[in-house]
Design a protein around this motif. Structure first.
Motif: not given
Ligand SMILES: [Zn+2]
Length: 66
Positions: A34-49, A53-62
């Motif tokens: 949902c939009k809320e979770c998507c925004e939350r993830i984006t914020e977390k990702t930006n914070a990690r960047i 220490n953030f590494r772009f990592y895509r564990p699965t094709s899912e």
């Protein structure tokens, strides 16, 4: 169509003709955020960047491309 957020289990109705709906229909594994979770993830990702220490990592094709 009705979709369930994989993170918070919230049910949402989305337009059948929307890009998100088409993408979900075309994929065997339906993942929706949902939009809320998507925004939350984006914020977390930006914070990690910003920590450097953030590494772009895509564990699965899912992982969906947003
Ligand atoms: Zn959610």
């Amino acid at each position: 169509m009705r979709v369930k957020c994989v993170l918070c289990d919230k049910i949402e109705a989305i337009n059948d003709e929307s890009l998100t709906a088409k993408r979900l229909r075309n994929r065997p594994i339906h993942t929706y955020m949902c939009k809320e979770c998507c925004e939350r993830i984006t914020e977390k990702t930006n914070a990690r960047i910003s920590t450097g220490n953030f590494r772009f990592y895509r564990p699965t094709s899912e992982v969906e491309e947003w």
